[in-house]
Scaffold this active site. Structure first.
Site, short mmCIF file in Angstrom:
data_model
loop_
_atom_site.label_atom_id
_atom_site.label_comp_id
_atom_site.label_asym_id
_atom_site.label_seq_id
_atom_site.Cartn_x
_atom_site.Cartn_y
_atom_site.Cartn_z
N ASP A 81 -5.62 2.85 -3.25
CA ASP A 81 -6.74 2.76 -2.91
C ASP A 81 -7.03 3.92 -1.95
O ASP A 81 -8.16 4.35 -1.47
CB ASP A 81 -7.25 1.46 -1.93
CG ASP A 81 -5.86 1.31 -1.09
OD1 ASP A 81 -5.14 1.88 -1.13
OD2 ASP A 81 -6.01 0.37 -0.46
N ARG A 82 -5.80 4.75 -1.63
CA ARG A 82 -6.05 6.08 -0.84
C ARG A 82 -6.32 7.16 -1.68
O ARG A 82 -5.88 7.38 -2.71
CB ARG A 82 -4.87 6.00 0.15
CG ARG A 82 -4.71 5.09 1.06
CD ARG A 82 -3.54 5.27 1.91
NE ARG A 82 -3.61 4.24 3.22
CZ ARG A 82 -3.07 4.34 4.32
NH1 ARG A 82 -2.47 5.45 4.57
NH2 ARG A 82 -3.06 3.54 5.10
N SER A 105 0.93 -1.22 -0.01
CA SER A 105 -0.02 -0.17 0.12
C SER A 105 0.96 1.48 0.11
O SER A 105 1.77 1.61 -0.88
CB SER A 105 -1.02 -0.17 1.25
OG SER A 105 -2.06 1.07 1.29
N HIS A 106 0.56 2.21 1.13
CA HIS A 106 1.30 3.44 1.03
C HIS A 106 2.88 3.07 1.63
O HIS A 106 3.44 4.22 1.86
CB HIS A 106 0.60 4.41 2.20
CG HIS A 106 0.27 3.70 3.38
ND1 HIS A 106 -0.48 2.41 3.51
CD2 HIS A 106 1.02 3.79 4.77
CE1 HIS A 106 -0.54 2.28 4.97
NE2 HIS A 106 0.33 2.95 5.53
N LYS A 151 -11.61 0.55 -0.69
CA LYS A 151 -11.38 2.00 -0.99
C LYS A 151 -10.89 2.44 -2.33
O LYS A 151 -9.80 1.51 -2.94
CB LYS A 151 -10.60 2.70 0.18
CG LYS A 151 -9.24 2.09 0.58
CD LYS A 151 -8.68 2.67 1.83
CE LYS A 151 -7.40 2.40 2.11
NZ LYS A 151 -7.22 1.59 2.84
N ASP A 206 -0.90 1.71 -4.08
CA ASP A 206 -1.89 0.87 -4.70
C ASP A 206 -3.16 1.38 -5.03
O ASP A 206 -3.99 0.59 -5.59
CB ASP A 206 -2.12 -0.48 -3.99
CG ASP A 206 -2.71 -0.36 -2.43
OD1 ASP A 206 -2.48 0.80 -1.91
OD2 ASP A 206 -3.42 -1.08 -2.10
N ASP A 262 -2.06 6.54 -3.13
CA ASP A 262 -0.94 6.06 -2.82
C ASP A 262 -0.60 5.02 -3.51
O ASP A 262 -0.92 4.72 -5.04
CB ASP A 262 -1.39 5.34 -1.33
CG ASP A 262 -2.33 4.01 -1.54
OD1 ASP A 262 -3.29 4.25 -2.46
OD2 ASP A 262 -2.47 3.39 -0.76
C1 G16 Z 1 -5.05 -0.17 5.49
C2 G16 Z 1 -6.40 -0.68 5.77
C3 G16 Z 1 -7.29 0.66 6.22
C4 G16 Z 1 -6.67 1.19 7.47
C5 G16 Z 1 -5.14 1.34 7.16
C6 G16 Z 1 -4.39 1.90 8.40
O1 G16 Z 1 -4.93 0.75 4.35
O2 G16 Z 1 -6.82 -1.03 4.45
O3 G16 Z 1 -8.47 0.05 6.53
O4 G16 Z 1 -7.13 2.45 7.89
O5 G16 Z 1 -4.31 0.41 6.73
O6 G16 Z 1 -4.18 0.98 9.23
P1 G16 Z 1 -3.48 1.02 10.62
O7 G16 Z 1 -3.94 2.09 11.38
O8 G16 Z 1 -3.60 -0.28 11.18
O9 G16 Z 1 -1.79 1.22 10.11
P2 G16 Z 1 -4.00 0.54 3.65
O10 G16 Z 1 -4.37 1.44 2.32
O11 G16 Z 1 -2.49 0.60 3.95
O12 G16 Z 1 -4.08 -0.95 2.66
#
Ligand code: G16
Length: 543
Positions: free
Chosen positions: A281-282, A113-114, A376, A279, A277
């Site tokens: 989704d953000r 992801s990010h 998302k 991938d 981000d």
């Molecule tokens: C993931 C989850 C999100 C979550 C985020 C942060 O996002 O899909 O639902 O809000 O992580 O999670 P944490 O606070 O546990 O680090 P992504 O975009 O990283 O896949």
């Protein structure tokens, strides 16, 4: 081609977190590491024999190699077909859509992801189920159990599949279909939004800057925003995905997307700015001189969604993660629909969307989405904003002023303390947990605590119970602080402190959130002893 059974033994720490298994790339590249986890996914879903899967990722370092391993393991275990994005690329929302569109049994997304990418950064693997959404906790728990008892895995001895050419080929008895990663997703966006209105917006001179952060949304954004909707070519920047995201941190927030923030805050900045981000989704939304917090973005999208064709009949409900601000709750109340409060993690929205209880979902962590997929979706949020701006013909700043005037402003900020010693972070949480029942009635930084608890969630659809989802402290006047340890970090622990207060005086809608929240910030520090326990004087990231 022969199937080889490789003896292996359990590897510690393969517990999926908030969103799949995320580790340092070097950890994932260790012998058997990826294979053990993939075989454990197969075990958790009762095998892949005869099944159709989707496979893609955000193009980060090691994704191309991992894709070949996953394909050979799927073939060895009897999968009927794997649909792969060309070059092993699929944004997370596009993968979710592909699973749903093709009626696939599930899919694997290779992404952290990010988190940054590269040999010294992060890699990740997550499994999405047949509804297109992240595997629920019951499935990830089975994966983790399987990683603890695994003794062998199966893999086909074969050459690499050429993933650069669109079309069908076979790997053993399994069909591999390489597809264009962008086109089906782009078609879906055209169904949801009024593309003619957005085209007219750009034709009228509206200016946009979309920062793809050298990550997966570049090709999607170019195709949709520039080629289809007519935004000028230079509207989409950093649009070529690179395995290490150009050496950057592909997290769309004011810190990591600082270039975009600087441009948007300059007097001659464009009308609208956005970033996505690793991938895809953000999202981050910025107007000229006006940053929109993710919590506010969810509320504004919910209040205005009926202006887009897909949502013209209104919303069945809204859902937000618990640490997300209460701004969306006020919109839900005005609309006469329920606002569900779920634990952090998109997987918790899946049942609400499937059951038709929620139409829009969102999180403070820069995620917004709807029932069009089960993830998302960064570009979706950008397009919904553009659709709203095209219809309302006002600026982002005007939309925000109007919104706060009607609903009041939920001031919001998140302070992250990254790379904290795990034991120290756990002790901080344990200590707070131990004092929860005594906090009501006490004061911190002059604020009186009205209630304190640890959030737990009972899923209204399947009745599952998720405990330990963040510590909440509520103060008189509607302020709140939430403490949580991140489930996506790969270095020690990340302490997230979510801060919120509510303001109805329109004369106070333009205060810097860090100033407005000063007392709440101080109270959080006092209550948790943040400096003493973490050794940090200030947070690493403020969003
Ligand atoms: C993931 C989850 C999100 C979550 C985020 C942060 O996002 O899909 O639902 O809000 O992580 O999670 P944490 O606070 O546990 O680090 P992504 O975009 O990283 O896949």
């Amino acid at each position: 081609m022969t199937v080889t059974t490789v003896p292996t033994s359990p590897i510690e720490g393969q517990k999926p977190g908030t969103s799949g298994l995320r580790k340092k790339t070097a950890v994932f590249m260790q012998p058997h590491y990826l294979e053990n986890f993939v075989q454990s996914i197969w075990t958790a879903i009762d095998g892949v024999e005869g099944k159709t899967l989707v496979l893609g990722g955000d193009g980060r370092y090691f994704g191309d190699r991992a894709a070949q391993v996953i394909l050979r393991m799927a073939a060895a275990s009897g999968a009927a077909k794997v649909i792969v994005g060309q070059g092993a690329i699929l944004s997370t929302p596009a993968a979710s859509h592909m699973i749903r569109l093709r009626g696939a049994d599930g899919g694997i997304i290779m992404s952290a992801s990010h988190n940054p990418g590269g040999p010294k950064a992060d890699f990740g693997v997550k499994y999405n189920v047949a509804n297109g959404g992240p595997a629920p906790e019951s499935v990830t728990a089975r994966m983790f159990e399987a990683t603890k008892t695994i003794s062998e895995y199966q893999i086909l001895e074969a050459q690499d599949v050429d993933l650069s050419v669109i079309g069908e080929t076979t790997l053993g008895d399994m069909v591999v279909e390489v597809v264009d990663p962008v086109s089906d997703y782009a078609d879906l966006m055209a169904e949801l939004f009024d593309f003619d209105a957005i085209r007219d917006l750009f034709a009228g001179g509206f200016t946009l800057r979309f920062d793809a952060m050298h990550a997966v949304t570049g090709p999607y954004a170019r195709h949709i925003l520039v080629d289809t909707l007519g935004a000028p070519e230079d509207s989409v920047v950093n649009a070529v995905p690179s395995p290490d995201f150009g050496g950057g941190h592909p997290d769309p927030n004011p810190i990591w997307a600082k270039d975009l923030m600087d441009i948007m805050m300059s007097p001659d900045g464009p009308d609208f700015g956005a970033a996505s981000d690793g991938d895809g989704d953000r999202n981050m939304i910025v107007g000229k001189g006006c940053y929109v917090t993710p919590s506010d973005s969810l509320a504004v999208l919910a209040a205005n969604a009926h202006l887009a064709p897909a949502y013209k009949d209104g919303l069945a409900g809204i859902a937000r993660s618990m640490p997300t601000s209460g701004a969306a709750d006020r919109v839900a109340e005005a609309l006469g629909v329920t606002c569900y409060e779920t634990p952090t993690g998109w997987k918790f929205f899946g049942n609400l969307l499937d059951d038709g209880r929620a139409t829009l979902c969102g999180e403070e962590s820069a995620g917004t989405g709807s029932n069009h997929v089960r993830e998302k979706d960064g570009l979706w949020a950008v397009l919904l904003w553009l659709n709203i701006l095209a219809v309302r013909k006002v600026s982002v700043a005007e939309i925000m002023a109007d919104h706060w005037g009607r609903y009041g402003r939920n001031y919001y900020s998140r302070h992250d303390y990254e790379g904290v010693d795990s034991d120290a972070a756990n002790e901080l949480m344990d200590d707070l947990r131990g004092r929860l029942s005594d906090l009501a009635g006490t004061t911190a930084a002059g604020l009186t605590v009205t209630a304190a608890d640890e959030f737990a969630y009972d899923d209204p659809v399947d009745g599952s119970h998720s405990a330990g989802q963040g510590i909440r402290v509520f103060f008189e006047g509607g302020a709140r602080v939430v403490f949580r340890l991140s489930g996506t970090g790969t270095d020690g622990a990340t302490l997230r402190v979510y801060l919120e207060s509510y303001e109805t005086d329109s004369g106070k809608f333009d205060v810097d959130p860090q100033v407005q929240l000063q007392k709440v910030i101080q109270a959080a520090g006092e209550l948790a002893g943040i400096t003493v326990r973490t050794g940090r004087e200030s947070p690493d990231v403020i969003t």
